[in-house]
Design an enzyme around this catalytic site. Sequence first.
Site, PDB file in Angstrom:
ATOM      1  CE1 TYR A  93       0.156   2.322   9.401  1.00 14.94           C
ATOM      2  CE2 TYR A  93      -0.135   0.180  10.404  1.00 14.94           C
ATOM      3  CZ  TYR A  93      -0.596   1.196   9.593  1.00 14.94           C
ATOM      4  OH  TYR A  93      -1.807   1.070   8.966  1.00 14.94           O
ATOM      5  CG  ASP A 123      -4.379  -5.738   0.134  1.00 10.59           C
ATOM      6  OD1 ASP A 123      -4.812  -4.597  -0.134  1.00 10.59           O
ATOM      7  OD2 ASP A 123      -3.791  -5.996   1.200  1.00 10.59           O
ATOM      8  CE  LYS A 149       1.913   3.507   5.673  1.00 11.14           C
ATOM      9  NZ  LYS A 149       1.379   2.345   4.978  1.00 11.14           N
ATOM     10  CG  HIS A 191      -1.746  -1.172   1.404  1.00  8.88           C
ATOM     11  ND1 HIS A 191      -1.942  -1.777   2.619  1.00  8.88           N
ATOM     12  CD2 HIS A 191      -2.450  -1.905   0.500  1.00  8.88           C
ATOM     13  CE1 HIS A 191      -2.745  -2.821   2.469  1.00  8.88           C
ATOM     14  NE2 HIS A 191      -3.053  -2.926   1.188  1.00  8.88           N
TER      15      HIS A 191
END
Length: 181
Positions: free
Chosen positions: A132, A170, A72, A62
């Site tokens: 995260y 996905d 991130k 992603h």
Amino acid sequence: MRVKETKLKGCFIIEPKIFNDSRGYFFESFNQDVFNVLIGKNIKFIQDNESFSSKGVLRGLHYQVGEYAQAKLVRVIKGQVLDVAVDVRKNSLTFGQHVAVELTEENKKQLFVPRGFAHGFIVLSDTAIFSYKCDNFYNKASEGGIIYNDKDLNIDWKLDETVFVVSEKDLQLPTLKEAVL
């Protein structure tokens, strides 16, 4: 803390200093000032996310584009994952290349994934808690992705594909060549 830049410019593996004694362990998982000095950028994280997944769950790859692109800082609280970052910066010398790092509750490594990268992970242990930080808010209209088994990326996810658990969303992602970047 030790910081090592990966082969992808701007993408860093961070190893905290862990203090162990008879009571257990202690480590500083994040310090804004130290982090910015170590990676040489002024990053301000504004959101924390956490997921729980079982063995074989593959989330990704992603990314977000435009004004909602995200950097991130990822880590594992419980379990073990293979974490993958793919350089999708069109003008980068390492465009289309990836790094894969095992993040575990034991090694406490973290991976800093800068803006302009696709990101994903697969759970290698029975279960995992994945955490995260993001430097920008999620925006659905800005999301994008790349199919995990893109032949050009040739990512070794370390598990047999028959045990993969991938979301329907996905599974519909394009290849890197087809992706809107």
